[in-house]
Write a protein that holds these residues in place. Structure first.
Motif, PDB file in Angstrom:
ATOM      1  N   ALA A 210      19.723  -2.687   6.203  1.00  0.00           N
ATOM      2  CA  ALA A 210      18.773  -1.492   6.105  1.00  0.00           C
ATOM      3  C   ALA A 210      19.056  -0.726   4.907  1.00  0.00           C
ATOM      4  CB  ALA A 210      18.820  -0.574   7.444  1.00  0.00           C
ATOM      5  N   ASN A 211      20.144  -0.745   4.076  1.00  0.00           N
ATOM      6  CA  ASN A 211      20.378   0.035   3.246  1.00  0.00           C
ATOM      7  C   ASN A 211      20.309  -0.757   1.878  1.00  0.00           C
ATOM      8  OD1 ASN A 211      20.990   2.270   4.632  1.00  0.00           O
ATOM      9  ND2 ASN A 211      23.095   1.567   5.180  1.00  0.00           N
ATOM     10  N   MET A 212      19.783  -1.838   1.756  1.00  0.00           N
ATOM     11  CA  MET A 212      19.412  -2.840   0.582  1.00  0.00           C
ATOM     12  C   MET A 212      18.209  -2.601   0.237  1.00  0.00           C
ATOM     13  SD  MET A 212      20.517  -6.767   0.252  1.00  0.00           S
ATOM     14  CE  MET A 212      20.278  -7.601  -1.172  1.00  0.00           C
ATOM     15  N   ARG A 213      17.786  -1.422  -0.757  1.00  0.00           N
ATOM     16  CA  ARG A 213      16.472  -1.255  -0.975  1.00  0.00           C
ATOM     17  C   ARG A 213      16.406  -1.250  -2.652  1.00  0.00           C
ATOM     18  NH1 ARG A 213      16.683   4.407   2.271  1.00  0.00           N
ATOM     19  NH2 ARG A 213      17.644   3.593   4.202  1.00  0.00           N
ATOM     20  N   PHE A 214      15.289  -1.260  -3.074  1.00  0.00           N
ATOM     21  CA  PHE A 214      15.073  -0.979  -4.557  1.00  0.00           C
ATOM     22  C   PHE A 214      13.799  -0.392  -4.950  1.00  0.00           C
ATOM     23  CE2 PHE A 214      13.675  -5.138  -2.962  1.00  0.00           C
ATOM     24  CZ  PHE A 214      12.530  -5.291  -3.818  1.00  0.00           C
ATOM     25  N   ARG A 215      13.631  -0.200  -6.193  1.00  0.00           N
ATOM     26  CA  ARG A 215      12.370   0.501  -6.491  1.00  0.00           C
ATOM     27  C   ARG A 215      11.598  -0.405  -7.670  1.00  0.00           C
ATOM     28  NH1 ARG A 215      13.347   6.700  -6.808  1.00  0.00           N
ATOM     29  NH2 ARG A 215      13.425   7.370  -4.547  1.00  0.00           N
ATOM     30  N   VAL A 216      10.320  -0.782  -7.655  1.00  0.00           N
ATOM     31  CA  VAL A 216       9.830  -1.322  -8.761  1.00  0.00           C
ATOM     32  C   VAL A 216       8.793  -0.308  -9.478  1.00  0.00           C
ATOM     33  CG1 VAL A 216       8.087  -2.890  -9.506  1.00  0.00           C
ATOM     34  CG2 VAL A 216       9.653  -3.324  -7.762  1.00  0.00           C
ATOM     35  N   PHE A 217       9.026  -0.060 -10.901  1.00  0.00           N
ATOM     36  CA  PHE A 217       8.206   0.938 -11.638  1.00  0.00           C
ATOM     37  C   PHE A 217       7.157   0.072 -12.456  1.00  0.00           C
ATOM     38  CE2 PHE A 217      12.303   2.924 -10.668  1.00  0.00           C
ATOM     39  CZ  PHE A 217      11.759   4.453 -10.333  1.00  0.00           C
ATOM     40  N   VAL A 218       5.799   0.188 -12.110  1.00  0.00           N
ATOM     41  CA  VAL A 218       4.793  -0.301 -13.039  1.00  0.00           C
ATOM     42  C   VAL A 218       4.719   0.656 -14.180  1.00  0.00           C
ATOM     43  CG1 VAL A 218       2.585  -1.267 -13.337  1.00  0.00           C
ATOM     44  CG2 VAL A 218       3.873  -1.911 -11.243  1.00  0.00           C
ATOM     45  N   GLU A 219       4.843   0.367 -15.469  1.00  0.00           N
ATOM     46  CA  GLU A 219       4.374   1.349 -16.445  1.00  0.00           C
ATOM     47  C   GLU A 219       3.459   0.557 -17.320  1.00  0.00           C
ATOM     48  OE1 GLU A 219       9.209   2.623 -16.746  1.00  0.00           O
ATOM     49  OE2 GLU A 219       8.558   0.993 -17.586  1.00  0.00           O
ATOM     50  N   SER A 220       2.660   1.654 -18.292  1.00  0.00           N
ATOM     51  CA  SER A 220       1.871   1.261 -19.212  1.00  0.00           C
ATOM     52  C   SER A 220       2.790   0.442 -20.189  1.00  0.00           C
ATOM     53  CB  SER A 220       1.340   2.649 -20.098  1.00  0.00           C
ATOM     54  OG  SER A 220       2.387   3.088 -20.809  1.00  0.00           O
ATOM     55  N   PRO A 221       2.308  -0.390 -21.020  1.00  0.00           N
ATOM     56  CA  PRO A 221       2.867  -1.213 -21.964  1.00  0.00           C
ATOM     57  C   PRO A 221       3.632  -0.508 -22.899  1.00  0.00           C
ATOM     58  CG  PRO A 221       0.575  -2.008 -21.664  1.00  0.00           C
ATOM     59  CD  PRO A 221       0.593  -0.963 -20.944  1.00  0.00           C
ATOM     60  N   ASP A 222       3.163   0.648 -23.259  1.00  0.00           N
ATOM     61  CA  ASP A 222       4.022   1.637 -24.316  1.00  0.00           C
ATOM     62  C   ASP A 222       5.184   2.289 -23.515  1.00  0.00           C
ATOM     63  OD1 ASP A 222       2.064   1.007 -26.171  1.00  0.00           O
ATOM     64  OD2 ASP A 222       1.165   2.820 -26.164  1.00  0.00           O
ATOM     65  N   ASP A 223       5.091   2.586 -22.349  1.00  0.00           N
ATOM     66  CA  ASP A 223       6.365   3.277 -21.722  1.00  0.00           C
ATOM     67  C   ASP A 223       7.074   2.006 -21.296  1.00  0.00           C
ATOM     68  OD1 ASP A 223       4.889   5.537 -21.739  1.00  0.00           O
ATOM     69  OD2 ASP A 223       4.134   5.516 -19.752  1.00  0.00           O
ATOM     70  N   PHE A 224       6.796   0.798 -21.046  1.00  0.00           N
ATOM     71  CA  PHE A 224       7.613  -0.173 -20.775  1.00  0.00           C
ATOM     72  C   PHE A 224       8.475  -0.423 -21.961  1.00  0.00           C
ATOM     73  CE2 PHE A 224       8.530  -4.667 -20.687  1.00  0.00           C
ATOM     74  CZ  PHE A 224       9.297  -4.992 -19.834  1.00  0.00           C
ATOM     75  N   GLN A 225       7.644  -0.551 -23.159  1.00  0.00           N
ATOM     76  CA  GLN A 225       8.431  -1.038 -24.441  1.00  0.00           C
ATOM     77  C   GLN A 225       9.512  -0.023 -24.803  1.00  0.00           C
ATOM     78  OE1 GLN A 225       8.613  -3.861 -25.939  1.00  0.00           O
ATOM     79  NE2 GLN A 225       7.035  -4.710 -24.508  1.00  0.00           N
ATOM     80  N   ALA A 226       9.073   1.404 -24.358  1.00  0.00           N
ATOM     81  CA  ALA A 226       9.975   2.559 -24.736  1.00  0.00           C
ATOM     82  C   ALA A 226      11.378   2.153 -23.860  1.00  0.00           C
ATOM     83  CB  ALA A 226       9.455   3.897 -24.466  1.00  0.00           C
TER      84      ALA A 226
END
Length: 333
Positions: A210-226
């Motif tokens: 139950a403590n095996m979690r994670f997060r997915v961050f979807v970002e703008s292309p510019d923020d992802f490249q940064a």
């Protein structure tokens, strides 16, 4: 019957929420999630049709063919073979199953094509007890428990397990995928909405499942490249006169930490999460704890008390050394 009414009312009332629950499959944020949502609606439609049909037939049987509906002294008609009915209740369910199976199979193969799109971002995700290793093989970036994706670009997630059977699940981005040792699996999707989407191991995998979690961050292309540009840089430890950071760096380099953890240019352990740029992450300990000095200190003092079954051993550090390590890890930006 009463249980069914309660479930129906709970569903209706739950749908009246103004805030969107984070672990819902009814708020699709990718093409894969939208296909799954559409499949849900189709199956619910067929189920509703069958429910209404069976209800009507039940009412008909009760009021049309009941002995109480007959006149006084009348006897029910003798039963006889009805070939047309036999055909109807054999062919009818078969057609419904076919109508459900076709979109299900189509969705399954669309989300895991044999060859990823040419422009797809490749992300290798390896499940461990109880955390997630995340690698971007084409970008030489390694992190843990947090996946960053660019908006509108196809993504190929290659899923593997380092120990037991796990299951990768981000409800708002797509369906579950089992992660079986020795049998790589994959998901291909295109995220459509910027945001943070929580994920979870969906297959019981041991004491701290139950403590095996994670997060997915979807970002703008510019923020992802940064983000990528920052991740490939050397660790930015601030130039400081603070004794805690310097002492923490020295303590880390001479402690058992280096046998399990990697920090670019410092250590190359592979058993635990890579700690390069650790301070830029929002969580740690399998995505269960916010990345704050207080939580990090509690974790370093006694991991088992914070996360049952944690593979990290208790190091028995005195309070002064815990503070030094917290300061050092907090400087890894």
């Amino acid at each position: 019957m009463s249980r069914g009414i309660v479930v129906a009312l709970a569903t209706v009332l739950g749908g009246c929420r103004t805030a969107e629950p984070p672990m819902t499959t009814f708020a699709p944020k990718s093409d894969f999630a939208e296909w799954t949502y559409s499949l849900y609606l189709q199956v619910i439609g067929w189920d509703s049709f069958i429910l209404v049909l069976v209800g009507l037939l039940l009412v008909l049987a009760l009021f049309r063919y009941s002995t109480r509906a007959l006149g006084k002294g009348e006897t029910p008609p003798a039963s006889r073979e009805r070939v047309e009915l036999e055909v109807a209740w054999t062919v009818g369910p078969a057609l419904v199953l076919i109508a459900i199976a076709i979109p299900t199979i189509r969705t399954t193969f669309r989300a895991a094509p044999a060859v990823a799109p040419a422009e797809a971002l490749h992300v290798d995700v390896t499940a461990h007890q109880w955390w997630w290793e995340v690698r971007y093989p084409d970008l030489t970036v390694v992190t843990a428990n947090e996946i960053h994706l660019p908006l509108g670009r196809p993504v190929r997630l290659e899923l593997r397990s380092a120990d037991v059977i796990h299951s990768f699940w981000v409800p708002q981005l797509g369906g579950k995928r089992d992660v079986v040792p020795g049998h790589p699996n994959a998901i291909t999707l295109v995220p459509h909405v910027v945001g943070m989407y929580p994920g979870q191991c969906a297959e019981f995998c041991g004491l701290s499942h139950a403590n095996m979690r994670f997060r997915v961050f979807v970002e703008s292309p510019d923020d992802f490249q940064a983000w990528i540009a920052h991740q490939v840089m050397p660790v930015l430890t601030p130039v400081t006169s603070e004794d805690l950071v310097t002492a923490g760096a020295r303590l880390y380099a001479t402690s058992p930490c280096v046998t399990c953890h990697a920090i670019n240019g410092v250590s190359s352990g592979r058993l635990g999460p890579n700690l390069t740029h650790f301070a830029t992450r929002t969580t740690f300990a399998g995505g269960t704890l916010a990345n704050t000095p207080e939580n990090l200190g509690a974790w370093l003092r006694d991991p088992e008390s914070v996360k049952p079954g944690a593979q990290m051993p208790r190091l028995g550090l005195p309070p002064a050394q815990v503070s030094e390590l917290v300061a050092y890890l907090g400087s890894l930006r």
